[in-house]
Design an enzyme around this catalytic site. Sequence first.
Site, mmCIF file in Angstrom:
data_model
loop_
_atom_site.group_PDB
_atom_site.id
_atom_site.type_symbol
_atom_site.label_atom_id
_atom_site.label_comp_id
_atom_site.label_asym_id
_atom_site.label_seq_id
_atom_site.Cartn_x
_atom_site.Cartn_y
_atom_site.Cartn_z
ATOM 1 N N SER A 37 0.801 -1.234 0.000
ATOM 2 C CA SER A 37 0.000 0.000 0.000
ATOM 3 C C SER A 37 0.827 1.275 0.000
ATOM 4 O O SER A 37 0.252 2.368 -0.060
ATOM 5 C CB SER A 37 -0.961 0.002 1.195
ATOM 6 O OG SER A 37 -2.051 -0.847 0.940
ATOM 7 N N LYS A 40 -0.040 3.683 -2.713
ATOM 8 C CA LYS A 40 -1.027 4.759 -2.632
ATOM 9 C C LYS A 40 -0.383 6.129 -2.459
ATOM 10 O O LYS A 40 -1.045 7.155 -2.655
ATOM 11 C CB LYS A 40 -2.005 4.475 -1.491
ATOM 12 C CG LYS A 40 -2.847 3.214 -1.715
ATOM 13 C CD LYS A 40 -3.833 2.991 -0.578
ATOM 14 C CE LYS A 40 -4.722 1.776 -0.831
ATOM 15 N NZ LYS A 40 -4.048 0.507 -0.532
ATOM 16 N N SER A 97 -6.205 3.040 4.180
ATOM 17 C CA SER A 97 -5.551 2.338 3.074
ATOM 18 C C SER A 97 -6.588 1.592 2.240
ATOM 19 O O SER A 97 -6.408 0.425 1.875
ATOM 20 C CB SER A 97 -4.477 1.373 3.594
ATOM 21 O OG SER A 97 -3.537 1.070 2.588
#
Length: 476
Positions: A37, A40, A97
């Site tokens: 993640s 992101k 997330s």
Amino acid sequence: MPASPTDPDKDAALVVDGATGKVLYARNETAERHPASLTKMMTLYLLFDALKAGKVTMETQLPVSYHASIQKPTKLGLRPGQTIAVDMAIRSLVIRSANDAAVVIAEALGGTESHFAEMMTARARQLGMRETNYHNASGLPDPLQISTASDLAILGRHLAYDYPQYFPYFSLPGFTYKGGFVPTHDNLIGRYEGADGIKTGYTGASGFNLVSSVTRGTTHVIAVVMGGRTAVRRDLEMVRLLDQTFAQIAANPTLVARASVPWQQVAQNAPPPAMAGFSLPQVVPNQGQFAAISPVPPTVQNEDEDAAESVRAPDENLTLIHAEGTPAKPAASQSAQPAVPPVMAKARPDSGLATAQAQLVKSAVNAPRPQMRPTLREDAGEGDLEPVAPAPGRNWTIQIGAYADKALALAQLKTYAGKAQDILASASKIIAPMQSHSGHMIYRARFGLFAEQEAREVCNRLTQRGQSCFAAVQTR
């Protein structure tokens, strides 16, 4: 299970001066890893680009497609036909997330998620991220989704300095969604002095990852830890590196640049973020390494970051996270929902590295995909300067880290040797200079020389004790 905080096959760590990018500590920093993640961070960077260009505003409602709604957890549970405001989408990526919200952003800005991934890769090249390839917007498992600690530190710096007006999002302790409070996965927020973001990440292939920004006065550092065995072990390794870094800066203030921190002014001019019914536990001083570290608990059987972050071994406790010698104060419980400072809308313009989306699309078509290479364990000797003449068949070392200052590297070698005299008593201390991608000299701290198998066995024994290292070739 070994007591080391990170999995050697997934491990990487890097600490840089936030103002200049100067490397202060490095370990496996150019080894290709799966970002999970941390992906992101780039999804958000392109959204900030779009905000700057006026393509969207904080109030713009982004439509939710069927493809976005069926993303695997962690997610918000968005439904097809729904919309989500840009402001809420940012919060959900930074704090929750949320994979479904990441795809919503991707489709809004790129038409399709795959096209947006091409835009992400092209933007990475423009920012100087040489080894990063994006294949989705969320970081869900994909063998083509790769990055390095070095590239992620570059992206962290750009997020902070290109878009200081949005950077306060990363320090929020949580947000309210559907009447419930969602706390951040970043356990350093509110617990470690000066921590102001940035992002966590987890998949089975990546282990537990964290990019941290820490600001103390006019000193700003960005640190990366990848491959943690659990969330807490990752966090404690991050705290160890940060404590070590700030101790070195205290001993040698010229080690880092002193500069104004633009997003701090943004935060100071706004009311402090409130937390709805949420307070951090009392923090106590760290008592040092675990006396008898327990086995690492089995991880969850899926890729849900939220579930994985909650896994704890019996001896793992977030109260161990602290600023060295300075226990953090528990945050008071408030009733209002967390809010990004409203002054952000009036913040000064960013540094202007963004280009038009059309140019991104054009360059993305021809953006080369980096090929997977052997990890740093196999090519670490490349570029070394040879201070010790190797005997035939004995040209291997174990590397414990890389530092911005030669004296610091030597001091770390002495400290490390003192903890492992029974294993390293006859080994030579080796300092191998190398120029980093940013042009700064870094000094690799190593012990040697060994035959290859001997080096790997020595490092395995040290790893079992919780001391980080990896085997590396020493070349002329």
